[in-house]
Scaffold this active site. Structure first.
Site, short mmCIF file in Angstrom:
data_model
loop_
_atom_site.label_atom_id
_atom_site.label_comp_id
_atom_site.label_asym_id
_atom_site.label_seq_id
_atom_site.Cartn_x
_atom_site.Cartn_y
_atom_site.Cartn_z
N HIS A 1 0.84 -1.21 0.00
CA HIS A 1 0.00 0.00 0.00
C HIS A 1 0.87 1.26 0.00
O HIS A 1 0.93 2.00 0.98
CB HIS A 1 -0.88 -0.06 1.25
CG HIS A 1 -2.07 0.84 1.26
ND1 HIS A 1 -2.05 2.13 0.79
CD2 HIS A 1 -3.33 0.62 1.70
CE1 HIS A 1 -3.24 2.68 0.97
NE2 HIS A 1 -4.04 1.77 1.52
N GLU B 1 -0.48 1.36 -5.65
CA GLU B 1 -0.26 0.10 -4.93
C GLU B 1 -0.22 -1.11 -5.87
O GLU B 1 -1.13 -1.29 -6.68
CB GLU B 1 -1.38 -0.11 -3.92
CG GLU B 1 -1.65 1.11 -3.05
CD GLU B 1 -2.94 0.98 -2.27
OE1 GLU B 1 -3.29 -0.16 -1.87
OE2 GLU B 1 -3.61 2.01 -2.07
#
Length: 298
Positions: A160, A263
């Site tokens: 992330h 991401e």
């Protein structure tokens, strides 16, 4: 006790044990809490990762910023409203397995295995996860998951990545042109791909299934950041914008303006299925370059 090279220092004096990596070409800070890269940069350049000024560095909280490891699910877990968002890996204490340098890059390896706590969770499977972080002129984070049980399992994952930008409203993202996406801000509506580079104009939460190419983030402040990946069948782009930041306790009201998440992921239909003994590796590589300022003498 793991022996560390001179380029890696373990600091256990704070609430979370942190590794400080200082290589020939780049530096990084890695928390054993979540196998979380909290900072990285090339020497002589500004830090490339964004970190919230309100992030809670406590054992019971996820760290807001850097590169959280989302595993074994992404977002809320369906039918389990009490399950922690983005899985248990980002708030687990990982084991430091080793570190070494080769004269250019410094490699750190951390691992997480199933425990009584994970086996009693909403995802009870036996597993081993190894997070390998390579720090140098570029940053690579790889998550290798092995099914150590005798039954197949399915999981989601994401690295992330919070990228630091000067102003997200003037930042351009290329590499996702013409790729259809799922718009999470519109109840998961499927959208056709945009023919042009992406410029954010409001809250953005998109999953690009099938996005495989590198993504380039062009910062109006003069930095170019390239995100490449392997073992990933979906790319996520996220920014909470003003209202989302104000509604999030660990993001300051203006924090959204200086970050953009790009991401590497395997989520939704791209979730990974592993038979007993199988393994899968997801990795992302971050590279930056700064366009020099040209001055004209009069």
């Amino acid at each position: 006790m793991t022996t560390l090279p001179a380029s890696v220092r373990l600091d256990a004096s704070g609430p979370l044990p942190m590794l400080h990596v200082d290589g020939p070409d780049g530096w990084a800070v890695i928390s054993l809490h979540g196998a979380h890269v909290t900072a990285w940069g090339r020497h002589g350049q500004p830090p490339a990762l964004w970190m919230s000024s309100l992030s809670r560095f406590t054992p019971d909280s996820a760290i807001r910023g850097g590169i959280p490891v989302c595993f074994p699910w992404f977002g809320p877990l369906a039918d389990h409203p009490d399950a922690p968002r983005h899985g248990f890996a980002r708030t687990a204490l990982w084991t430091l397995d080793g570190a070494e340098g080769d004269g250019a890059d410094v490699t750190v390896r951390l691992s997480l295995r199933d425990s009584d706590q994970t086996r009693s969770s909403a995802w009870p499977h036996p597993f081993e996860a190894v997070c390998t972080v390579v720090v140098g002129a570029r940053l690579t984070v790889a998550l290798e998951v092995t099914n150590t049980g005798d039954q197949p399992f399915r999981y989601e994952e994401a690295l992330h990545t919070y990228l630091a930008v000067t102003d997200v409203t003037t930042t351009e993202v290329t590499g996702l042109e013409d790729v259809p996406y799922v718009d999470k801000t519109a109840d998961g509506a499927e959208r056709p791909g945009d023919p042009d580079a992406l410029r954010l104009t409001g809250e953005t939460d998109r999953i690009y299934p099938g996005a495989l190419k590198p993504v380039m983030v062009v910062d109006a402040g003069g930095r170019w950041t390239q995100v490449t990946k392997r073992g990933s069948a979906s790319t996520v782009v996220w920014n909470p914008w003003q209202d989302g930041a104000r509604a999030t306790a660990d993001i300051d009201d203006d924090g959204w303006t200086s970050m953009l998440c790009v991401e590497a992921a395997n989520v939704g239909p791209a979730a990974i299925e592993l038979a007993p003994g199988e393994r899968h590796t997801l990795s992302t590589t971050i590279e930056t370059s700064v366009v020099p300022t040209v001055t004209t003498e009069v």
